[in-house]
Design a protein around this motif. Structure first.
Motif, mmCIF file in Angstrom:
data_model
loop_
_atom_site.group_PDB
_atom_site.id
_atom_site.type_symbol
_atom_site.label_atom_id
_atom_site.label_comp_id
_atom_site.label_asym_id
_atom_site.label_seq_id
_atom_site.Cartn_x
_atom_site.Cartn_y
_atom_site.Cartn_z
ATOM 1 N N GLY A 98 0.774 -1.235 0.000
ATOM 2 C CA GLY A 98 0.000 0.000 0.000
ATOM 3 C C GLY A 98 0.805 1.285 0.000
ATOM 4 N N THR A 99 2.130 1.206 0.139
ATOM 5 C CA THR A 99 2.923 2.428 0.260
ATOM 6 C C THR A 99 3.077 3.173 -1.059
ATOM 7 N N LEU A 100 2.890 2.490 -2.184
ATOM 8 C CA LEU A 100 3.116 3.102 -3.497
ATOM 9 C C LEU A 100 1.821 3.441 -4.236
ATOM 10 N N ILE A 101 0.687 3.260 -3.584
ATOM 11 C CA ILE A 101 -0.588 3.602 -4.219
ATOM 12 C C ILE A 101 -0.704 5.123 -4.351
ATOM 13 N N GLU A 102 -0.987 5.566 -5.560
ATOM 14 C CA GLU A 102 -1.158 6.991 -5.829
ATOM 15 C C GLU A 102 -2.584 7.263 -6.289
ATOM 16 N N GLU A 103 -2.934 8.529 -6.340
ATOM 17 C CA GLU A 103 -4.290 8.920 -6.743
ATOM 18 C C GLU A 103 -4.651 8.361 -8.111
ATOM 19 N N ARG A 104 -3.684 8.379 -9.032
ATOM 20 C CA ARG A 104 -3.959 7.893 -10.389
ATOM 21 C C ARG A 104 -4.280 6.401 -10.424
ATOM 22 N N ASP A 105 -3.818 5.668 -9.420
ATOM 23 C CA ASP A 105 -4.050 4.222 -9.405
ATOM 24 C C ASP A 105 -5.496 3.873 -9.070
ATOM 25 N N ILE A 106 -6.171 4.746 -8.353
ATOM 26 C CA ILE A 106 -7.543 4.453 -7.937
ATOM 27 C C ILE A 106 -8.436 4.229 -9.146
ATOM 28 N N GLU A 107 -8.268 5.048 -10.161
ATOM 29 C CA GLU A 107 -9.082 4.877 -11.364
ATOM 30 C C GLU A 107 -8.748 3.587 -12.090
ATOM 31 N N LEU A 108 -7.467 3.203 -12.071
ATOM 32 C CA LEU A 108 -7.096 1.904 -12.664
ATOM 33 C C LEU A 108 -7.792 0.771 -11.925
#
Length: 386
Positions: free
Chosen positions: A85-95
């Motif tokens: 979970g440390t590398l999850i970014e905002e852009r990943d949520i849509e993916l």
């Protein structure tokens, strides 16, 4: 069977002090590159749903990660992913939303409770923990609550910290997290984990407290307790791999797809820094041996919970030797005893106390001897119908 896609093997961006994969990293057996086409060709051949795994899967190039997510979505309606979970970014949520990614996050608690998941310094570790907590809250807010894996250790489940852990789990439930998986710390892989393991009695106290917590929080489920009750009832169709017969060289529950497309096994069975290639067939020497080996010698002979436990995961075997039963045997025995008592008090079946147990054991041993691995449920059917 779970297919785990591991493009970067055990490569990770943090250094959890107790990580069972650390032996592989210390030995230098971590790939520096991967062949995505070879991985996809293997997935084509397997034709099974799959999960994205590591190490830390989100160290994979985002374009390649998206290609794998899309493949899982197009063929199977979605894909699983386990991450710290440390590398999850905002852009990943849509993916995650676009490709229906089912997220699992490993975290041992809030703030200091997570300090064993080391990121290089205490300050960096606390920042990483804050990022994980923020990611969980974001996923819940976006309607994609993750499943959470918690490893019990001295940092989060020692007597002085257990109540704090319980409060945090209650908070997760209020966010929308519904399922948590509890792991006991593996004790044979890394010097960094020295002193982190709870005693058997401390683990048992912690698990019993968490089992009571589950009854207090009806929205939260620790799947380990549900599965143990199911195993004692002979309903093993949907229980996890640790309660099933496992060949460490051909793990039935997990098939790994490695960086070059070759097939591997569950990483928990890799010891001494060696990643074994997958055997062409599975065998059950471990269970056959444990059944006949006295408990004083590391076996399970005479244990009434053998059918439900089977020596538990070979990755947790005494001394890292898969031929031995789990080092956590006293913990599982105590919990099985608790659940057995409750089942019998409510008038339900417990195969550990059933007159059918000797016959079931004989049938299972006979099946393992010829390479078969039937479910308890299937063996119980003829007995139920007579």
């Amino acid at each position: 069977m779970t297919v785990e896609v591991r493009p970067l093997g055990d490569k990770c961006n943090i250094k959890c002090r107790y990580c069972y994969q650390e032996g592989i990293r210390t030995a230098g057996n971590v790939p520096t590159r991967y062949d995505l086409d070879a991985i996809i060709a293997t997935l084509d051949r397997l034709g099974e749903p799959f999960s994205l795994f590591g190490g830390e899967i989100m160290m994979t190039r985002r374009s390649d990660l998206e290609r794998l997510m899309q493949l899982g979505f197009d063929r199977h309606g979605g894909v699983g992913m386990q991450t710290n979970g440390t590398l999850i970014e905002e852009r990943d949520i849509e993916l995650f939303r676009k490709y229906r990614v089912r997220i699992g996050i490993s975290i041992d608690g809030s703030g200091p409770l997570n300090d064993a998941r080391w990121a290089g310094s205490l300050a960096a570790t606390r920042r990483a923990t804050a990022r994980i907590e923020a990611a969980i809250e974001t996923l819940c807010r976006e309607g994609m609550p993750p499943n959470v894996i918690v490893t019990l250790n001295r940092m989060n489940a020692a007597p002085g910290r257990l109540d704090v852990l319980c409060d945090w789990i209650g908070f997760l439930g209020s966010l929308g997290v519904r399922k948590l998986r509890l792991h006991l710390l593996e004790q044979d892989e890394t010097e960094g984990g020295e002193g982190l393991a709870l005693t058997a009695q401390e683990n048992l106290v912690a698990l019993r407290r968490l089992r009571r917590l589950e009854q207090e929080l009806p929205s939260v489920e620790f799947d380990i307790f549900t599965e143990m009750a199911a195993m004692l009832g002979g309903d093993d169709a949907r229980t996890s791999c640790v309660f099933h017969a496992c060949d460490p060289y051909a793990t039935r529950a997990v098939v790994g797809v490695e960086s070059d497309g070759r097939l591997g096994n569950c990483g928990r069975t890799n010891k001494d820094g060696v990643t074994h290639l997958r055997a062409s067939r599975e065998a059950f020497e471990r269970q056959l041996s444990l059944y006949r080996t006295p408990q004083a010698d590391g076996g399970c002979q005479g244990c009434r919970f053998f059918l439900a436990c089977k020596g538990n995961c070979p990755g947790t075997a005494i001394g890292g030797d898969w031929r031995m039963r789990s080092i956590d045997c006293p913990v599982w025995f105590g919990l099985f005893e608790d659940i057995e008592t409750e089942l019998l008090a409510s008038g339900e079946i417990a195969i550990s106390r059933s007159e059918l147990r000797p016959d079931l054991e004989a049938k299972m041993i006979a099946a393992w001897s010829i390479g078969d691995n039937p479910t308890l449920h299937s063996l119980l059917q003829p007995a139920d119908s007579t």
